[in-house]
Design a protein around this motif. Structure first.
Motif, PDB file in Angstrom:
ATOM      1  N   VAL A 131      41.949  36.453  46.640  1.00  0.00           N
ATOM      2  CA  VAL A 131      43.394  36.686  46.683  1.00  0.00           C
ATOM      3  C   VAL A 131      43.666  37.977  47.454  1.00  0.00           C
ATOM      4  O   VAL A 131      42.784  38.823  47.592  1.00  0.00           O
ATOM      5  N   PRO A 132      44.895  38.165  47.962  1.00  0.00           N
ATOM      6  CA  PRO A 132      45.196  39.359  48.752  1.00  0.00           C
ATOM      7  C   PRO A 132      45.487  40.622  47.955  1.00  0.00           C
ATOM      8  O   PRO A 132      45.518  41.709  48.525  1.00  0.00           O
ATOM      9  N   SER A 133      45.720  40.533  46.640  1.00  0.00           N
ATOM     10  CA  SER A 133      46.088  41.739  45.886  1.00  0.00           C
ATOM     11  C   SER A 133      45.596  41.651  44.453  1.00  0.00           C
ATOM     12  O   SER A 133      45.377  40.557  43.916  1.00  0.00           O
ATOM     13  N   ARG A 134      45.450  42.814  43.821  1.00  0.00           N
ATOM     14  CA  ARG A 134      45.012  42.825  42.427  1.00  0.00           C
ATOM     15  C   ARG A 134      46.098  42.268  41.500  1.00  0.00           C
ATOM     16  O   ARG A 134      45.792  41.728  40.435  1.00  0.00           O
ATOM     17  N   ASP A 135      47.383  42.393  41.898  1.00  0.00           N
ATOM     18  CA  ASP A 135      48.453  41.799  41.094  1.00  0.00           C
ATOM     19  C   ASP A 135      48.274  40.290  40.996  1.00  0.00           C
ATOM     20  O   ASP A 135      48.422  39.692  39.929  1.00  0.00           O
ATOM     21  N   LEU A 136      47.966  39.687  42.151  1.00  0.00           N
ATOM     22  CA  LEU A 136      47.776  38.237  42.157  1.00  0.00           C
ATOM     23  C   LEU A 136      46.498  37.858  41.413  1.00  0.00           C
ATOM     24  O   LEU A 136      46.438  36.803  40.782  1.00  0.00           O
ATOM     25  N   ALA A 137      45.465  38.722  41.466  1.00  0.00           N
ATOM     26  CA  ALA A 137      44.240  38.455  40.701  1.00  0.00           C
ATOM     27  C   ALA A 137      44.555  38.381  39.206  1.00  0.00           C
ATOM     28  O   ALA A 137      44.070  37.490  38.491  1.00  0.00           O
ATOM     29  N   ARG A 138      45.360  39.318  38.733  1.00  0.00           N
ATOM     30  CA  ARG A 138      45.732  39.322  37.313  1.00  0.00           C
ATOM     31  C   ARG A 138      46.521  38.064  36.956  1.00  0.00           C
ATOM     32  O   ARG A 138      46.281  37.433  35.917  1.00  0.00           O
ATOM     33  N   GLN A 139      47.461  37.667  37.822  1.00  0.00           N
ATOM     34  CA  GLN A 139      48.257  36.477  37.558  1.00  0.00           C
ATOM     35  C   GLN A 139      47.395  35.218  37.535  1.00  0.00           C
ATOM     36  O   GLN A 139      47.590  34.320  36.709  1.00  0.00           O
ATOM     37  N   TRP A 140      46.423  35.148  38.462  1.00  0.00           N
ATOM     38  CA  TRP A 140      45.504  34.009  38.482  1.00  0.00           C
ATOM     39  C   TRP A 140      44.729  33.931  37.167  1.00  0.00           C
ATOM     40  O   TRP A 140      44.594  32.854  36.571  1.00  0.00           O
ATOM     41  N   ALA A 141      44.188  35.063  36.736  1.00  0.00           N
ATOM     42  CA  ALA A 141      43.386  35.072  35.505  1.00  0.00           C
ATOM     43  C   ALA A 141      44.230  34.611  34.321  1.00  0.00           C
ATOM     44  O   ALA A 141      43.763  33.810  33.485  1.00  0.00           O
ATOM     45  N   GLU A 142      45.466  35.088  34.241  1.00  0.00           N
ATOM     46  CA  GLU A 142      46.346  34.691  33.146  1.00  0.00           C
ATOM     47  C   GLU A 142      46.638  33.197  33.191  1.00  0.00           C
ATOM     48  O   GLU A 142      46.653  32.515  32.156  1.00  0.00           O
ATOM     49  N   THR A 143      46.866  32.664  34.391  1.00  0.00           N
ATOM     50  CA  THR A 143      47.184  31.245  34.525  1.00  0.00           C
ATOM     51  C   THR A 143      45.988  30.373  34.148  1.00  0.00           C
ATOM     52  O   THR A 143      46.136  29.362  33.449  1.00  0.00           O
ATOM     53  N   VAL A 144      44.801  30.750  34.621  1.00  0.00           N
ATOM     54  CA  VAL A 144      43.600  29.969  34.303  1.00  0.00           C
ATOM     55  C   VAL A 144      43.406  29.896  32.793  1.00  0.00           C
ATOM     56  O   VAL A 144      43.135  28.829  32.223  1.00  0.00           O
ATOM     57  N   LEU A 145      43.544  31.020  32.097  1.00  0.00           N
ATOM     58  CA  LEU A 145      43.363  31.030  30.650  1.00  0.00           C
ATOM     59  C   LEU A 145      44.475  30.263  29.936  1.00  0.00           C
ATOM     60  O   LEU A 145      44.247  29.658  28.882  1.00  0.00           O
ATOM     61  N   ASP A 146      45.665  30.257  30.536  1.00  0.00           N
ATOM     62  CA  ASP A 146      46.818  29.614  29.900  1.00  0.00           C
ATOM     63  C   ASP A 146      46.754  28.097  29.987  1.00  0.00           C
ATOM     64  O   ASP A 146      47.213  27.404  29.076  1.00  0.00           O
ATOM     65  N   VAL A 147      46.194  27.542  31.070  1.00  0.00           N
ATOM     66  CA  VAL A 147      46.277  26.090  31.297  1.00  0.00           C
ATOM     67  C   VAL A 147      44.935  25.384  31.187  1.00  0.00           C
ATOM     68  O   VAL A 147      44.851  24.179  31.429  1.00  0.00           O
ATOM     69  N   THR A 148      43.861  26.099  30.825  1.00  0.00           N
ATOM     70  CA  THR A 148      42.553  25.456  30.684  1.00  0.00           C
ATOM     71  C   THR A 148      41.934  25.777  29.323  1.00  0.00           C
ATOM     72  O   THR A 148      42.444  26.595  28.557  1.00  0.00           O
ATOM     73  N   SER A 149      40.795  25.142  29.080  1.00  0.00           N
ATOM     74  CA  SER A 149      40.057  25.352  27.839  1.00  0.00           C
ATOM     75  C   SER A 149      39.102  26.534  27.925  1.00  0.00           C
ATOM     76  O   SER A 149      38.367  26.810  26.967  1.00  0.00           O
ATOM     77  N   LEU A 150      39.070  27.254  29.057  1.00  0.00           N
ATOM     78  CA  LEU A 150      38.137  28.358  29.244  1.00  0.00           C
ATOM     79  C   LEU A 150      38.463  29.529  28.318  1.00  0.00           C
ATOM     80  O   LEU A 150      39.625  29.774  27.992  1.00  0.00           O
ATOM     81  N   GLU A 151      37.420  30.259  27.944  1.00  0.00           N
ATOM     82  CA  GLU A 151      37.568  31.430  27.089  1.00  0.00           C
ATOM     83  C   GLU A 151      37.659  32.693  27.944  1.00  0.00           C
ATOM     84  O   GLU A 151      37.174  32.711  29.089  1.00  0.00           O
ATOM     85  N   PRO A 152      38.260  33.784  27.443  1.00  0.00           N
ATOM     86  CA  PRO A 152      38.425  35.018  28.233  1.00  0.00           C
ATOM     87  C   PRO A 152      37.118  35.546  28.809  1.00  0.00           C
ATOM     88  O   PRO A 152      37.099  36.079  29.926  1.00  0.00           O
ATOM     89  N   GLU A 153      36.002  35.391  28.090  1.00  0.00           N
ATOM     90  CA  GLU A 153      34.737  35.924  28.607  1.00  0.00           C
ATOM     91  C   GLU A 153      34.192  35.102  29.780  1.00  0.00           C
ATOM     92  O   GLU A 153      33.220  35.509  30.422  1.00  0.00           O
ATOM     93  N   GLN A 154      34.815  33.952  30.087  1.00  0.00           N
ATOM     94  CA  GLN A 154      34.383  33.134  31.228  1.00  0.00           C
ATOM     95  C   GLN A 154      35.172  33.434  32.497  1.00  0.00           C
ATOM     96  O   GLN A 154      34.844  32.904  33.552  1.00  0.00           O
ATOM     97  N   VAL A 155      36.218  34.244  32.391  1.00  0.00           N
ATOM     98  CA  VAL A 155      37.102  34.522  33.525  1.00  0.00           C
ATOM     99  C   VAL A 155      37.086  36.022  33.816  1.00  0.00           C
ATOM    100  O   VAL A 155      37.397  36.829  32.934  1.00  0.00           O
ATOM    101  N   GLY A 156      36.731  36.387  35.042  1.00  0.00           N
ATOM    102  CA  GLY A 156      36.648  37.788  35.399  1.00  0.00           C
ATOM    103  C   GLY A 156      37.461  38.140  36.627  1.00  0.00           C
ATOM    104  O   GLY A 156      37.835  37.258  37.405  1.00  0.00           O
ATOM    105  N   GLN A 157      37.739  39.432  36.792  1.00  0.00           N
ATOM    106  CA  GLN A 157      38.441  39.935  37.974  1.00  0.00           C
ATOM    107  C   GLN A 157      37.552  40.974  38.658  1.00  0.00           C
ATOM    108  O   GLN A 157      36.875  41.764  37.981  1.00  0.00           O
ATOM    109  N   TYR A 158      37.573  40.977  39.995  1.00  0.00           N
ATOM    110  CA  TYR A 158      36.757  41.939  40.743  1.00  0.00           C
ATOM    111  C   TYR A 158      37.623  42.546  41.842  1.00  0.00           C
ATOM    112  O   TYR A 158      37.924  41.910  42.849  1.00  0.00           O
ATOM    113  N   HIS A 159      38.055  43.797  41.585  1.00  0.00           N
ATOM    114  CA  HIS A 159      38.898  44.504  42.556  1.00  0.00           C
ATOM    115  C   HIS A 159      38.817  45.990  42.248  1.00  0.00           C
ATOM    116  O   HIS A 159      37.921  46.426  41.488  1.00  0.00           O
ATOM    117  N   GLY A 160      39.739  46.765  42.807  1.00  0.00           N
ATOM    118  CA  GLY A 160      39.681  48.204  42.619  1.00  0.00           C
ATOM    119  C   GLY A 160      39.823  48.649  41.181  1.00  0.00           C
ATOM    120  O   GLY A 160      39.372  49.739  40.809  1.00  0.00           O
TER     121      GLY A 160
END
Length: 644
Positions: A320-349
């Motif tokens: 993604v182009p920005s850390r804001d969008l990275a955070r939004q992606w992570a929130e959306t993935v956790l909101d609409v899937t069966s994945l647990e928080p420890e399976q979703v990570g962010q890598y940025h500044g």
């Protein structure tokens, strides 16, 4: 051909249809002409009236029979006729408006264009499989263009299947267009990249001729080591993307059939339902193995991408182009899937997490000191969000992460530097739905776009503009003080609306924010404060935000229903799409106003920036502001002083 000649030909046709003695062969008898058949003939001809000769040629029937049938329809009141000077009689439906409300398709094979008037959803769905909607405003019909890349990515296993789709969409055969489409279909199957049993990449051609006359003329030792056979070349490691781009530009897309990494298995359970067009996107992606979802903001590209993760079933990297969008992606993935928080990570500044689903910024993924971390993990899917960035020198460094499946997302894969082809060679072919269909179905609100030509707010700025040159001249028009009063007027005209005000200059943004008593969000805003402001806007705690270019992409503002572009008209067409997209959502009246200083180059910039949105089906209006903005500004200042 004259009418007498036509009549002679028809007489010969009539003679041929008999047994030679003037008796009609029962097997050759034609059913009486129906009004529906007459409508169909008018559609093919592209006009609402026909002569008997034209109709006879279209139906391949004798002139005398057709004339009798036309007269019978006229007696029933279905047709009217009129004598004109150049042809004895023209015939047209008694209720002409009945014809104008019917779907009509007119094909221009030489231009490879298709004009469709009042197309139904089925026709548009079929056309989208092999043609590009170039103009969808509906006023002069919908104009589709059949481009090579549209044929190359057509979702069919054989040309026969594509040919059937074309004939269903057009309601007719077009031999010239079909011949050209077939040639492009063949071009897309001339080259492919495959993995040799010894684990290096090979470029294969369908024939020695195509290898020698195309690939070996275009490629050099920078791209290939040496020939393996008349139809195979040994590819240098790391040059695969360059080979695909070079041959694509030569008119030969390369199929990528390498045994790329499939990644460790990961079960992703999607807990929301897909819309029909989103399911189509996913299915077409799975057939191709790579591609770019193209659709307006609000059409659910992120959800479709997560559904693709579920289907692929492998560990996924999202860029993604920005850390804001990275955070939004992570929130959306956790909101609409069966994945647990420890399976979703962010890598940025701000965070450094490598997990089965990792969302990283393009910049950090392209840095040498971080790249090995991503290389060491096998990704089943790499998602390139806002993929119009990929061709840029900074962002394309991340495209070396070539997994088996590569998915791009973009509302507008347009670029001003003619490198749009790189998007599709580095990632995959475009997959999308025409915007107008989404508007009509109610999935996305069609924003009303209006360019408002604003007079100068004071003589000082107008005089300075007259003597300025170059960039200074542009900036003076962009920061015209008269726009402050116009923004106030528009906000007052839409009380309670969630409003975004876009600016190109920091000083102008601060001045507008102060005048509106609204927060200003720019690249200088600390990330925590930016997040707080965005959350406040989403939760109705503030109803107006002034944004610099940081708001053009990478920020999800789905609840905005009013956008005002105060400056930034010299930007790209993509920027216009992004800003209009901030008002696209499934419900509500969406509005976008673009302010341009009257009598300056901003007028041209505004038209150019929104022109392609008009072609996507959005309605663009123009309005000249006649109020005395200078007086209004002075009045506002006096009122503020009185309040103090």
């Amino acid at each position: 051909m004259t009418d007498d000649a036509d009549d002679a030909d028809d007489a010969n046709d009539a003679h041929d249809s008999t047994g030679g003695d003037g008796v009609t062969d029962p097997d050759d008898a034609h059913p009486p002409l129906s009004l529906s058949a007459f409508h169909d003939a008018c559609q093919r001809a592209g006009r609402p009236l026909l002569t008997a000769s034209e109709l006879a040629r279209h139906l391949e029937r004798p002139h005398s029979e057709v004339t009798d049938d036309l007269e019978a329809l006229a007696e029933r009141g279905d047709l009217e006729h009129l004598a004109v000077s150049r042809d004895p009689v023209v015939w047209f439906p008694a209720e002409l408006e009945d014809l104008t409300e019917r779907e009509r398709v007119v094909v221009f094979p030489k231009r490879r264009e298709i004009i469709v008037d009042r197309p139904d959803q089925f026709t548009r769905a079929q056309l989208s499989q092999f043609a590009h909607l170039a103009d969808g405003n509906g006023e002069s019909g919908y104009r589709y263009v059949v481009r090579p890349e549209d044929v190359w990515q057509a979702p069919h296993d054989s040309f026969d299947g594509l040919q059937r789709t074309m004939r269903q969409a057009l309601g007719q055969r077009s031999d010239a267009l079909e011949s050209w489409v077939e040639s492009q279909w063949d071009r897309a199957r001339q080259f492919r990249l495959v993995t040799h049993p010894d684990d290096y990449t090979v470029l294969e051609a369908q024939s020695a001729e195509i290898m020698g006359n195309v690939a070996r003329q275009k490629l050099d030792e920078e791209h290939v080591h040496a020939p393996i056979s008349d139809t195979e070349d040994w590819v240098r490691e790391g040059s695969e993307a360059a080979i695909k781009r070079i041959l694509y530009e030569a008119g030969y897309p390369v199929r990528d059939d390498r045994n790329l990494e499939s990644g460790d298995a990961l079960e992703v359970g999607l807990e929301v339902s897909l819309r029909e067009y989103q399911r189509t996107w996913v299915d077409r992606f799975l057939e191709a193995g790579s591609g770019v979802f193209v659709g307006p903001p609000g059409s659910g590209k992120t959800i479709a991408a997560i559904a693709t993760m579920e289907e692929v079933g492998g560990e996924t990297l999202v860029l993604v182009p920005s850390r804001d969008l990275a955070r939004q992606w992570a929130e959306t993935v956790l909101d609409v899937t069966s994945l647990e928080p420890e399976q979703v990570g962010q890598y940025h500044g701000g965070r450094k997490e490598i997990r089965p689903i990792t969302i990283a910024t393009y910049q950090i993924a392209g840095m040498d000191r971080h790249r090995s971390l991503f290389d060491d993990r096998e990704w089943g899917l790499v998602v390139f969000d806002e993929c119009q960035h990929v061709p840029s020198d900074v962002y394309r460094r991340s495209t070396h992460l070539q997994s088996r499946h590569r998915l791009g997302l973009s509302a507008s894969p347009l670029r001003e530097d003619d490198r749009a082809a790189d998007i599709f060679t580095l990632i995959g072919p475009p997959i999308g739905t025409d915007w107008e269909a989404l508007f009509e179905a109610g999935f996305v609100a069609e924003p009303e776009l209006e360019i408002r030509y604003v007079p100068w707010g004071d003589d000082e700025h107008q005089n300075a503009y007259g003597s300025a040159e170059g960039r200074e001249r542009y900036q003076l028009a962009a920061t015209n003080p008269g726009k402050v009063a116009e923004v106030r007027y528009l906000l007052a005209s839409h009380p309670g609306a969630r409003a975004l005000v876009f600016v190109d200059y920091l000083e102008q943004g601060r001045d507008l924010a102060a005048a509106l008593d609204a927060p200003f969000l720019s690249g200088e805003t600390p990330h925590l404060e930016r997040q707080r402001l965005l959350d406040s806007f989403r939760h109705d705690e503030i109803d107006t935000l002034v944004l610099s270019r940081v708001g053009d992409e990478g920020i999800d503002l789905p609840s905005a229903d009013l956008a005002i572009v105060a400056s930034g008209l010299g930007g790209s067409r993509r920027q216009g799409t992004q800003r209009a997209g901030r008002t696209m959502r499934p419900a509500g009246g969406a509005l976008m106003y673009v302010l341009a200083t009257r009598g300056t180059r901003e007028e041209e910039f505004a038209r150019r920036q929104l022109q392609h949105l008009g072609r996507q089906g959005l309605t663009v209006r123009e309005e000249s502001v006649e109020r005395d903005l200078e007086t209004e500004t002075e009045s506002d200042t006096s009122s503020e002083a009185a309040d103090e």
